[in-house]
Write an enzyme that holds these catalytic residues in place. Structure first.
Site, PDB file in Angstrom:
ATOM      1  CE  LYS A 155      -4.102   1.665   2.786  1.00  0.00           C
ATOM      2  NZ  LYS A 155      -4.876   1.273   3.963  1.00  0.00           N
ATOM      3  CB  SER A 194      -8.147   3.070   3.055  1.00  0.00           C
ATOM      4  OG  SER A 194      -7.370   2.509   3.868  1.00  0.00           O
ATOM      5  CB  SER A 249      -8.439   0.121   5.850  1.00  0.00           C
ATOM      6  OG  SER A 249      -9.261   1.219   5.845  1.00  0.00           O
TER       7      SER A 249
END
Lengths: 526, 497
Positions: free
Chosen positions: A89, A164, A188
Site C-alpha cells: 500500500k 482504504s 481497511s
C-alpha cells in the site's frame, strides 16, 4: 504456451522456487507484465518499480542458488516468501521510493528510509513490485477518496474494491500479485478483502511495527496481509510481524511459527473445528444489511457447526456506540498526525503568501482532499477546549466498554467470534460518496475490532448476486495463530464449494487495452 | 542601584509585584528526547544531527529517552517535589515552522514533578520559591530569519533541525515572587542546583537555560491579579533582574497615568535596557492537548525513584550550610558553591588535608588559586594548572600550624601553583621557624634599639606595635610566629613604658 505463473498461490510459488522449477525473476516478470497490461481498467497501482523489483528478484535467485548448493537445511531456512512478489500500500516507506498515501500533499516526497516491514520483507527475500492505490491517508471505505483516481473491483469494474486498502485488495484479486500489504484502522484490510473475495487480516494492535507507515490514527492503525488463501496471508503476516524498538507500541511478543505451518490438507485443516466454540454477535447483523450477505454468513456458521464446532449467539452490547466513538478517536488522532504536512520540508508546497500561516492554508487547502479535510475538522473540534471532555474523553471511556464486551466473551471461553465483515457487497462508484455517514457504516462490523485492538480476519464465504461476501473471525489479543487456524479450517471445510471455483467476473475485460478507466467509469452516470 | 531599579523600588511601595518564572532547560543527555540523534550539535553545520523522527517525516515514531526522564525526576527530588507513580505523554498542537510534526510531545495533565520548593538567599533574607511543576518535552528547531528579501522576492527563513527533539525540562513556579532580585536569585540558585545534580549545563548565553517571567502589579493590600505581561529574551541573570525591574517600573507608571496595560509578550532589549512589545496574548491559544498515542503511559515505580534519589549528590544549599558550619563565612561559602571549579578545588584540598582549617582552604581557593584557575584552567586532580591538592594541603598545614610564617607560606603557594614543585621541597628551603623565645627576643631587642623614635611614639600613646612586629618578621625572613612576636613586642614595650 507457457503456464501463466500469475495464477499460482504464494505457497505454490515457494515450492517451485525451491525445486528450481521457476525463478524469482520469472515470477516477478510475469506479475509485472500482467500488472502493466491489466491495470488501465483497474488502477490498483500508483507505481510499479520494475527495475527495483527485478533486482530484488535476481538477488533472491542468487540466494536460492546458494541455498540449494548448501543443501536442504539451507533451503528450509529460507522464508516461505523468499522470491515471492508482494505489493505495498502506498503508505509504506521504501527508501528512495514514492510514498503518497493517496494524497496530493505527498506528491514528490521520496522516503529517505525503509519502514520496519520493508526491512522485514527484504530479509525474508520477498520481491516488492510496487505501491498500490488507497483512499487518501487511509480515510475511506471505497478507494474513491484517492487523490489519484479510484480503483475498480475486478468482480465488477463499475464497483468499488472497498477501502482504504482498495488497490492492495484489487491487485491480489486480479492476479497482478499473489500478496499485498494493507493497513487497517477501522476495517481497511478486512472490508476490501471481503468486497474483492480474498483473505485479509488485521493483526492484534502491536503485532506489526508501524515504523515507516504513514499514520492515520496511531492507536488504531495496524499493518496486515492480503492473500488469495489463508496460508498465503498467514505467511506474509509471519514475515512482517515482531517487536521493533522504533515503535514503542509494538509488543515484545514472539511471532508464532505456526503461522507458516498451517495444514496444507483441507480435511486436516477442517478437523480442527471439532470441539471449538464460536460466538455469533447478534449486533453485527445490522438493520439494512444485504440479505444475501446475511444468508451467506448464516450458511458459513452452519458449516462451522456441521464440522463439529459449537456455535452460540452472543452479545456485544456496546457495538452501537462503536461508529460514533471511532469517529471521534480516529479523526482526533488524525488531526494531529496530519499536521506535519505543512509544505515546509517535503511534498506539496504553496509559497509566496503574506506570512507562514498563509502558506500553510494554501498548501493544506490545495493538498488535502475533501474527506481528509472533513476528518481533520472533526478531530480538531473534538479536541478543542470545552469539547475535549464531552467528546474525546468520553470516547475513550466508551472505547474501554467496547473492549470489555469482547473480553467478557473471550474470558467465557469462546475461541473466536464469527460475524459479517461488511454489511454490503461491493457497491457502485458514487453510491456512498454523497453521504459520508453511509460510507462510514461500511465499517460498522470491523471498527469495533480496531477499538479493542484485537485481531480479525476476513475470508471469502460465497457470493451474493455474483459478488463476494466476507466472513469475519475475531479473536482474543495475540491469538493470530489460532485465528488463522480457524480461518484455514473454514477454508478447508468449504474447499469443495462451487463458489470457490468462480473467478472475478470482469477479469477478462481487464485484458482490453482500450478499456475505460475507473475514473471514467466513476464519472459516468449510471 | 540603577535609576530603573530605584523607580521600581519606589513603585513597590505602592504596588505589589506578582511574578511567576518559567524556565526551560536543555537536559544533558547523549541523545535527543525521542530519537537516537546526538545532542552534540553545538557548532555543527545546520541539519547534520537529524533523522526521520526529529524531522517529523511521515511514518516516523518517537522512542522515549529514559535518561532524560531520570534527569527530571532527579530535579524533582532535589526541589522536594512529588513524583507521580505514573504519567503520560501528550501532544501539544500548534503550527509553526520550527515544529516539524505540527505538535510538540510534552506533558500536560501529570508532570513528572509537582509541588516543589527552592529556598534562596536574598538581601532581605532567605526566600522560598514555590515550584508548581517540572515536566519534560522536546525542543523545537531553530529559525534563522533573513533580513532582506531573497532573489525570489520573498523574505526567507531558514530552519535548522539540529535542536529539534532535544530534551527540554520546563520548570514553572507559582506566582509567588515579589521582587526582581528574588527572580534573579531563584534563577541563579536553580542553575547551581541543575549543575550540581548534573542534569543540565544550564548556560544562559548558550540558550541551555531560558528564563521567562510573568509580571503583574496590584495595589498593595488587594487580592486580584493585575494584567499579566510575559517577558522573554533575558540572556543573563542581570538581564532577568533588570527586565523585571523595568517591567515593574513601566507597569506602575502606566497604572499611575491611568493607561491600560495589555496582556502581551515583551522582549528584553539588552542594548536599550528596556522591554519591547513582541505580540499580544489577549487570545489564549488552544493547544488541543491529548494523550500521545505513539507512546505508552510511563510507570514510575518507587524502586526507580529511590535509585535516582541515591544518585542525587549534595545540593548547593546543604553544601553552603556545611561550609559555614566548618567555619567559613557565609559569603565565602556562597562564592565557592556558586563555582563548580572552586567547589571541586575546595573539596579536593580539604580531603587531602583534614587538619587544615576550612577557612584557610577557603581563602586560598577564592584568592590565588581562583586567579590561576581562571588563567590556566583546572587539572584532573581538581586544582589549577600544575598544582596538586595534596601539596597545597601540606603547605596550608605548615602555615596553619605556624611552621612557616604567612608571607613565606603565600610565597610557597605561589611557587607551587606556578610550577607544581612539591611541598616538601618548598618547605625545605625555608629555615625552620624561630620558635625559641630567646632567638625572637634578640630580634625584638634589636629592632627596639634601632628605632628610638618609634619607642618615643609608643610612650606618647601611639599605636606602634604593628610596626615593631613587622620589623621583627622582616628580620626573621618571615620565619617567626607573628602571634608570638606580637606578644613579645608588647611585653618588651611595656617594659620600656
Amino acid at each position: 504456451m507457457a503456464e501463466d505463473l500469475t495464477t499460482l498461490l504464494a505457497h505454490q510459488m515457494a515450492a517451485r522456487l525451491r525445486a528450481g522449477e521457476v525463478t524469482s525473476r520469472e515470477l516477478a516478470e510475469a506479475h509485472l507484465a500482467r500488472a502493466h497490461a491489466t491495470d488501465r481498467g483497474l488502477h490498483a497501482w500508483l507505481s510499479l518499480d520494475d527495475d527495483r523489483a527485478l533486482a530484488e528478484a535476481d538477488a533472491a535467485d542468487a540466494r536460492l542458488a546458494a541455498a540449494r548448493a548448501a543443501g536442504p537445511a539451507a533451503l528450509d531456512a529460507l522464508h516461505p516468501l523468499h522470491g515471492v512478489p508482494v505489493a505495498l500500500k502506498d503508505l509504506v516507506s521504501v527508501k528512495g521510493g514514492q510514498c503518497t498515501a493517496g494524497s496530493r500533499i505527498l506528491e514528490g516526497y521520496r522516503a529517505p528510509y525503509d519502514a520496519h516491514i520493508t526491512e522485514r520483507l527484504h530479509e525474508a527475500g520477498a520481491v516488492i513490485l510496487g505501491k498500490t492505490n488507497m483512499d487518501e491517508f487511509a480515510m475511506g471505505s471505497s478507494c474513491e477518496h484517492s487523490a489519484f483516481g479510484p480503483t475498480a473491483n475486478p468482480w465488477d469494474l463499475g464497483r468499488v474494491p472497498g477501502g482504504s486498502s482498495g488497490g492492495s485488495a484489487a491487485s491480489v484479486a486480479a492476479f497482478q500479485t499473489p500478496l499485498s500489504i494493507g493497513t487497517d484502522t477501522g476495517g481497511s484490510i478486512r472490508q476490501p478483502a471481503a468486497l474483492c473475495g480474498i483473505v485479509g487480516m488485521k493483526p492484534t494492535y502491536g503485532r506489526v511495527s508501524r515504523y515507516g507507515i504513514v499514520a492515520f490514527a496511531s492507536s488504531l492503525d495496524q499493518v496486515g496481509p492480503f492473500g488469495r488463501d489463508v496460508r498465503d496471508a498467514s505467511a506474509l503476516l509471519h514475515a512482517v510481524s515482531g517487536r521493533d524498538e522504533r515503535d514503542s507500541t509494538s509488543a515484545p511478543i514472539p511471532v508464532p511459527e505456526d503461522l507458516v505451518r498451517l495444514p496444507s490438507s483441507d480435511d486436516e485443516a477442517a478437523a480442527w473445528l471439532r470441539g471449538r466454540r464460536f460466538g455469533v454477535p447478534r449486533e453485527y447483523f445490522v438493520a439494512g444489511m444485504d440479505p444475501g450477505v446475511e444468508a451467506r454468513i448464516r450458511e458459513a456458521v452452519a458449516v462451522l457447526a456441521a464440522s463439529g464446532a459449537s456455535v452460540e449467539e452472543v452479545s456485544l452490547p456496546h457495538t452501537d456506540y462503536g461508529l460514533a466513538t471511532y469517529y471521534i478517536v480516529a479523526p482526533a488522532e488524525a488531526s494531529a498526525n496530519l499536521a506535519r504536512y505543512d509544505g515546509v520540508r517535503f511534498g506539496h508546497s504553496v509559497r509566496g503568501g503574506e506570512d507562514y500561516l498563509a502558506d500553510y492554508l494554501a498548501t493544506r487547502g490545495s493538498g488535502f482532499g475533501a474527506e481528509v479535510k472533513r476528518r481533520i475538522m472533526l478531530g480538531t473540534y473534538a479536541l478543542s477546549a470545552g469539547y475535549y471532555d464531552a467528546f474525546y474523553l468520553k470516547a475513550l471511556k466508551v472505547r474501554t466498554l467496547i473492549k470489555r464486551d469482547f473480553d467478557v466473551l473471550f474470558e467465557a471461553g469462546f475461541d473466536a467470534l464469527v460475524a459479517p465483515t461488511s454489511p454490503d457487497v461491493a457497491f457502485r462508484f458514487g453510491d456512498k460518496m454523497a453521504d459520508p455517514v453511509r460510507m462510514y457504516l461500511s465499517d460498522a462490523c470491523t471498527l469495533p475490532v480496531n477499538m479493542a485492538g484485537l485481531p480479525g480476519i476476513s475470508v471469502p464465504c460465497g457470493l451474493s448476486e455474483g459478488l463476494p461476501v466476507g466472513l469475519q473471525f475475531i479473536g482474543p489479543a495475540w491469538s493470530e495463530a489460532a485465528l488463522l487456524r480457524a480461518a484455514r479450517a473454514y477454508e478447508g471445510a468449504t474447499a469443495g464449494a462451487d463458489w470457490r471455483q468462480v473467478l472475478p467476473r470482469d477479469l477478462a475485460l481487464l485484458e482490453d487495452p482500450g478499456i475505460a478507466t475507473p475514473a471514467e467509469r466513476a464519472a459516468a452516470p449510471h | 542601584m540603577t535609576a530603573t531599579a530605584e523607580r521600581a523600588a519606589s513603585a513597590l511601595e505602592r504596588y505589589e509585584a506578582v511574578i511567576g518564572i518559567e524556565i526551560h532547560c536543555q537536559l544533558r543527555t547523549a541523545s535527543k528526547m525521542f530519537c537516537s540523534c546526538s545532542t552534540q550539535y553545538d557548532g555543527a553545520p545546520p541539519n547534520t544531527h537529524t533523522c526521520p523522527v526529529c524531522l517529523g517525516l511521515p511514518g516516523a515514531l518517537p522512542v522515549m529517552n529514559k535518561a532524560a526522564v531520570e534527569h527530571v525526576i532527579a530535579t524533582g527530588l532535589a526541589i522536594e517535589a512529588s513524583v507521580p507513580e505514573h504519567t503520560q505523554w501528550e501532544r501539544k498542537n500548534y503550527f509553526y515552522p520550527d515544529l516539524p510534526k505540527g505538535y510538540q510531545i510534552s506533558q500536560y495533565a501529570i508532570p513528572l514533578a509537582a509541588d516543589g520548593r527552592l529556598t534562596v538567599d536574598t538581601s532581605a533574607g532567605p526566600f522560598t520559591v514555590l515550584i508548581r511543576r517540572a515536566h519534560l518535552e522536546e525542543d523545537t528547531a531553530k529559525l534563522a530569519h533573513g533580513d532582506a528579501p531573497s532573489s525570489s522576492g520573498y523574505r526567507t527563513t531558514l530552519v535548522d533541525f539540529n535542536r529539534s527533539g532535544a530534551p527540554l525540562m520546563e520548570i514553572v513556579t507559582e506566582p509567588c515572587l515579589r521582587t526582581a532580585e528574588q527572580a534573579r536569585r531563584y534563577a541563579e540558585e536553580l542553575q547551581l542546583l541543575l549543575r550540581a545534580i548534573g542534569v543540565s549545563d544550564a548556560d544562559m548565553e548558550r540558550g541551555q537555560m531560558r528564563v521567562e517571567a510573568n509580571v503583574s502589579l496590584r495595589p498593595r493590600g488587594t487580592e486580584p491579579f493585575g494584567t499579566r505581561v510575559e517577558v522573554k529574551n533575558m540572556n543573563s541573570f542581570r538581564a532577568v533582574e533588570r527586565a523585571i525591574a523595568y517591567e515593574i517600573d513601566r507597569q506602575a507608571a502606566a497604572i499611575d497615568a491611568g493607561e491600560p496595560l495589555s496582556m502581551e509578550t515583551r522582549g528584553w532589549d539588552d542594548g536599550r535596557q528596556a522591554t519591547y512589545r513582541m505580540r499580544s496574548k489577549e487570545t489564549s491559544e488552544d493547544y488541543r492537548y491529548f494523550p500521545e498515542p505513539d507512546l505508552p503511559p510511563l510507570r514510575v515505580d518507587r524502586a526507580w525513584i529511590e535509585r535516582i534519589r541515591d544518585g542525587v549528590p549534595e545540593l548547593p544549599a546543604a553544601r553552603r550550610k556545611r561550609y559555614v558550619a566548618a567555619g567559613i563565612t557565609p559569603y565565602d561559602a556562597s562564592v565557592i558553591v556558586a563555582d563548580q571549579g572552586m567547589t571541586g578545588a575546595f573539596e579536593a584540598i580539604s580531603a587531602a588535608g583534614a587538619a587544615v582549617p576550612a577557612k584557610e582552604v577557603a581563602n586560598f581557593v577564592t584568592g590565588p588559586h581562583a586567579r590561576l584557575a581562571k588563567a590556566a584552567g583546572l587539572n584532573p586532580r581538581g586544582t589549577a594548572g600544575p598544582s596538586d591538592p595534596r601539596e597545597i594541603a601540606a603547605i596550608l598545614a605548615a602555615i596553619a600550624d605556624g611552621t612557616v610564617g604567612r608571607p613565606i607560606g603565600r610565597d610557597l603557594l605561589d611557587r607551587h601553583l606556578a610550577d607544581g614543585t612539591p611541598a616538601a621541597d618548598l618547605l625545605a628551603t625555608v629555615r625552620s621557624t624561630i620558635s625559641d623565645d630567646d632567638d625572637l627576643l634578640a630580634h625584638v631587642e634589636a629592632v627596639i634599639r634601632a628605632n628610638p623614635k618609634a619607642v618615643a611614639d609608643f610612650r606618647a600613646g601611639k599605636p606602634v606595635t604593628g610596626f615593631f612586629v613587622g620589623q621583627v618578621m622582616r628580620a626573621t625572613g618571615g620565619a617567626a610566629d607573628a602571634a608570638r612576636v606580637t606578644a613579645l613586642v608588647r611585653a618588651r614595650l611595656e617594659a620600656e613604658g
